[in-house]
Scaffold this motif. Structure first.
Motif, PDB file in Angstrom:
ATOM      1  N   ASN A  47      -8.149 -11.488  13.309  1.00 20.84           N
ATOM      2  CA  ASN A  47      -6.401 -12.023  13.191  1.00 20.84           C
ATOM      3  C   ASN A  47      -5.318 -11.240  13.370  1.00 20.84           C
ATOM      4  O   ASN A  47      -4.209 -12.288  14.194  1.00 20.84           O
ATOM      5  CB  ASN A  47      -6.261 -12.235  11.402  1.00 20.84           C
ATOM      6  CG  ASN A  47      -7.638 -12.632  10.554  1.00 20.84           C
ATOM      7  OD1 ASN A  47      -7.823 -13.843  11.247  1.00 20.84           O
ATOM      8  ND2 ASN A  47      -8.073 -12.340   9.840  1.00 20.84           N
ATOM      9  N   LEU A  48      -5.634  -9.720  13.678  1.00 18.88           N
ATOM     10  CA  LEU A  48      -4.489  -9.251  14.171  1.00 18.88           C
ATOM     11  C   LEU A  48      -4.639  -9.262  15.523  1.00 18.88           C
ATOM     12  O   LEU A  48      -2.952  -9.424  15.390  1.00 18.88           O
ATOM     13  CB  LEU A  48      -4.667  -7.706  13.800  1.00 18.88           C
ATOM     14  CG  LEU A  48      -4.226  -6.047  14.381  1.00 18.88           C
ATOM     15  CD1 LEU A  48      -3.223  -6.743  13.239  1.00 18.88           C
ATOM     16  CD2 LEU A  48      -4.560  -4.777  14.069  1.00 18.88           C
ATOM     17  N   PHE A  49      -4.803  -9.263  16.309  1.00 22.46           N
ATOM     18  CA  PHE A  49      -4.758 -10.364  17.762  1.00 22.46           C
ATOM     19  C   PHE A  49      -4.078 -11.168  18.031  1.00 22.46           C
ATOM     20  O   PHE A  49      -3.289 -11.138  18.333  1.00 22.46           O
ATOM     21  CB  PHE A  49      -6.188  -9.697  18.386  1.00 22.46           C
ATOM     22  CG  PHE A  49      -6.660 -10.137  19.642  1.00 22.46           C
ATOM     23  CD1 PHE A  49      -6.075  -9.323  20.438  1.00 22.46           C
ATOM     24  CD2 PHE A  49      -6.432 -12.018  20.057  1.00 22.46           C
ATOM     25  CE1 PHE A  49      -6.000  -9.626  22.667  1.00 22.46           C
ATOM     26  CE2 PHE A  49      -6.569 -12.060  21.113  1.00 22.46           C
ATOM     27  CZ  PHE A  49      -5.884 -11.017  22.280  1.00 22.46           C
ATOM     28  N   ALA A  50      -4.471 -11.539  16.513  1.00 22.58           N
ATOM     29  CA  ALA A  50      -3.811 -14.006  16.880  1.00 22.58           C
ATOM     30  C   ALA A  50      -2.470 -13.182  16.390  1.00 22.58           C
ATOM     31  O   ALA A  50      -1.690 -13.362  17.296  1.00 22.58           O
ATOM     32  CB  ALA A  50      -4.545 -14.535  16.153  1.00 22.58           C
ATOM     33  N   MET A 201       0.715  -8.571  10.059  1.00 22.81           N
ATOM     34  CA  MET A 201       0.508  -7.339  10.819  1.00 22.81           C
ATOM     35  C   MET A 201      -0.345  -6.000  10.627  1.00 22.81           C
ATOM     36  O   MET A 201      -1.429  -5.689   9.721  1.00 22.81           O
ATOM     37  CB  MET A 201       1.344  -6.697  11.343  1.00 22.81           C
ATOM     38  CG  MET A 201       1.157  -8.353  13.473  1.00 22.81           C
ATOM     39  SD  MET A 201       2.310  -7.673  14.760  1.00 22.81           S
ATOM     40  CE  MET A 201       1.304  -6.244  15.015  1.00 22.81           C
ATOM     41  N   MET A 202       0.982  -5.890   9.879  1.00 20.38           N
ATOM     42  CA  MET A 202       0.545  -4.475   8.219  1.00 20.38           C
ATOM     43  C   MET A 202      -0.227  -4.344   7.702  1.00 20.38           C
ATOM     44  O   MET A 202      -1.347  -3.308   7.309  1.00 20.38           O
ATOM     45  CB  MET A 202       2.233  -4.537   7.707  1.00 20.38           C
ATOM     46  CG  MET A 202       3.269  -3.443   8.950  1.00 20.38           C
ATOM     47  SD  MET A 202       3.020  -1.957   9.513  1.00 20.38           S
ATOM     48  CE  MET A 202       2.702  -1.186   8.077  1.00 20.38           C
ATOM     49  N   THR A 207      -6.223  -3.992   5.770  1.00 19.01           N
ATOM     50  CA  THR A 207      -7.092  -4.061   5.101  1.00 19.01           C
ATOM     51  C   THR A 207      -7.961  -3.728   6.196  1.00 19.01           C
ATOM     52  O   THR A 207      -9.365  -3.432   5.025  1.00 19.01           O
ATOM     53  CB  THR A 207      -6.805  -5.500   5.182  1.00 19.01           C
ATOM     54  OG1 THR A 207      -5.817  -5.959   4.097  1.00 19.01           O
ATOM     55  CG2 THR A 207      -8.374  -6.167   5.148  1.00 19.01           C
ATOM     56  N   THR A 208      -8.374  -3.927   7.510  1.00 19.43           N
ATOM     57  CA  THR A 208      -9.177  -3.088   8.228  1.00 19.43           C
ATOM     58  C   THR A 208      -8.991  -1.595   8.020  1.00 19.43           C
ATOM     59  O   THR A 208     -11.152  -1.642   7.976  1.00 19.43           O
ATOM     60  CB  THR A 208      -8.524  -2.714   9.793  1.00 19.43           C
ATOM     61  OG1 THR A 208      -8.218  -5.018  10.204  1.00 19.43           O
ATOM     62  CG2 THR A 208     -10.129  -2.377  10.306  1.00 19.43           C
ATOM     63  N   LEU A 209      -8.119  -0.304   7.731  1.00 18.16           N
ATOM     64  CA  LEU A 209      -8.617   0.740   7.434  1.00 18.16           C
ATOM     65  C   LEU A 209      -9.038   0.485   6.688  1.00 18.16           C
ATOM     66  O   LEU A 209     -10.163   1.869   5.703  1.00 18.16           O
ATOM     67  CB  LEU A 209      -7.143   1.550   8.035  1.00 18.16           C
ATOM     68  CG  LEU A 209      -6.350   1.040   9.010  1.00 18.16           C
ATOM     69  CD1 LEU A 209      -5.229   1.697   8.937  1.00 18.16           C
ATOM     70  CD2 LEU A 209      -7.489   2.530   9.543  1.00 18.16           C
TER      71      LEU A 209
END
Length: 500
Positions: A47-50, A201-202, A207-209
């Motif tokens: 999702n971040l890439f998009a 993005m933030m 969420t990834t971290l």
């Protein structure tokens, strides 16, 4: 689904030394909670890439339409991201705590569910509930903390970005003389399109971290199980034992107890189609020998021969199919009686199931049940008595029709009547089948008629022979048999002392 199947597959193929240390609760946690969080951690970067792609598109579009003012906006956004960096770092740290809390919760829960009878009989409900509440409170607090960090970033991003947008518009109209149409375009793209994208993005990055520790935990579990996969060398099929199982200078040391050998330089023969009993005090090495036979553990030194063929040369599946095992702790599944007896021989007919039950002295009590062979046993066979469970599990082992039958202290938890029935079943097995029987005995009365008795002390052989021969040559055996005989002849002796 694929990950869960892989974890279960690797678990069943892991070597015994690894399973000794593995906690079932941690494995359950890895297949449920950690897997769910790990998936979020994996999907979030996509999702971040998009979102990054959209953000770059909007920035390029703004640059083309408004020129230098876009540089100022990007610079301001960069400063904002830097100021929020601490929140992102804290989120990662709390994520480690969340993964640890989830693991502790699952381990505690699974273990206590396994010992609920002991907890209730010990009147320890209150301490165990307090322990669970302490773990869940820690788990809850960490989840609240991680969601608080996520909320902070979400709440702070919008007003900061709006302020930046207003400032850019002010400077753009005051110092860069932006036209009205440029201001409208900038406001629409930057505030309506770019701002929500930057906010997403933030949040996605955070969420990834937050859930990366769960991903690392799951990957670590998979790697550990994969590295612990047992050695499955050997290609020669094993179908029957014609001469003997022979231990030649066999020693074994547990990885967790490297300073002491469990068994040392054993030279033992288990004659084919005979009954051999292993006796000795706790820690003498009896269970170690049982684990070495089906290659659950590998000898540290020496070799084990099946009819002069090295155990390592035998194909492991055919080897284990040829060894039926009856545990001291009855292994009864929560299924019907028929399905349980068929476990290990799923193609057996109903008639074969009944023959095995009759041979194990289990048919009569099964027929007395309301649903007979279709009776559901309940968790761990709670609907049956200890003696009934033992005879039912013996029927399962017999239906396997394996050339080698291992009985690991099968009568230690039985009363006198159940032990008598078990001994009767054992005698019938010896008369009707050419089976090599290896029995670990705590109750010495069970193995008086054994063809061979091996007395073990501190991992070494103390005596070998018939009952009369080892009574003559082994002080330990003579003393143990005398003590148990006196105890058995005292009607008032408590059962707890009888099995001591």
């Amino acid at each position: 689904e694929g990950v869960r199947n892989k974890v279960f597959h690797l678990y069943l193929q892991a070597e015994a030394a690894h399973l000794d240390e593995e906690k079932p609760g941690e494995l359950v946690n890895s297949c449920t909670t950690e897997l769910s969080l790990a998936l979020q951690s994996i999907l979030a970067p996509l999702n971040l890439f998009a979102q990054v792609f959209l953000a770059v598109f909007y920035i390029v579009l703004l640059w083309a339409l408004t020129g230098p003012i876009t540089v100022f906006a990007i610079f301001a956004l960069g400063i904002t991201a830097y100021l929020l960096k601490k929140l992102l770092t804290n989120t990662s740290g709390v994520g480690v705590d969340v993964a640890s809390a989830n693991e502790k919760f699952s381990s505690y829960l699974v273990e206590r569910l396994d010992f609920v009878r002991l907890i209730r009989l010990s009147a320890n409900e209150k301490p165990e509930i307090d322990g669970m509440e302490k773990i869940t409170a820690f788990q809850r607090n960490r989840m609240i903390k991680i969601n608080r960090f996520l909320a902070k970033v979400s709440v702070l991003m919008e007003p900061i970005c709006l302020a930046i947008g207003m400032a850019v518009l002010y400077f753009g109209t005051t110092y860069f003389e932006l036209r009205l149409e440029e201001v409208i375009v900038f406001a629409f793209i930057a505030i309506v399109r770019l701002l929500p994208t930057a906010k997403e993005m933030m949040t996605t990055g955070q969420t990834t971290l937050a859930y990366q520790p769960s991903l690392f935990s799951l990957v670590g579990k998979l790697e550990a199980l994969s590295n612990a996969r047992e050695i499955r060398s050997g290609v020669s099929p094993f179908t029957a034992l014609t001469h003997a199982i022979r231990f030649q200078e066999v020693s074994f040391t547990y990885p967790s107890r490297k300073n002491k050998k469990a068994v040392e330089k054993l030279n033992i023969d288990f004659p084919a189609c005979k009954m051999t009993a292993l006796v000795g005090p706790s820690g003498a090495g009896k269970s170690t020998i049982i684990d070495l036979l089906p290659r659950l553990r590998e000898p540290t030194s020496g070799q084990i021969l099946f009819d002069d063929q090295n155990l390592n040369q035998l194909e492991i599946t055919s080897l284990r199919n040829s060894i039926a095992y009856l545990s001291q702790t009855t292994l009864v599944l929560n299924t019907t009686i028929t399905d349980h007896i068929r476990y290990g021989n799923s193609k057996a007919s109903d008639e074969a199931v009944r023959e095995a039950a009759q041979l194990a002295q289990a048919h009569d009590f099964i027929e007395a049940l309301p649903e007979k062979y279709n009776t559901l046993l309940g968790q761990r066979g709670v609907k049956l008595s200890g003696g009934q469970r033992q005879r039912l599990d013996l029927a399962r082992a017999l239906l396997q029709k394996a050339p080698v039958l291992i009985l690991d202290e099968p009568t230690s938890n039985l009363d006198a009547e159940s032990e008598m029935l078990f001994r009767s079943a054992l005698m019938e097995i010896r008369q009707q089948h050419s089976t090599t029987i290896i029995i670990v005995a705590h109750r010495l009365s069970t193995i008086l008629d054994a063809d061979q008795i091996i007395v073990l002390l501190d991992g070494q052989i103390d005596a070998v022979g018939t009952h009369d021969e080892v009574t003559e040559s082994s002080d330990w055996y003579r003393s143990a048999f005398s003590t148990q005989s006196i105890s058995d002849n005292k009607p008032s002796t408590p059962k707890s002392l009888e099995s001591a």
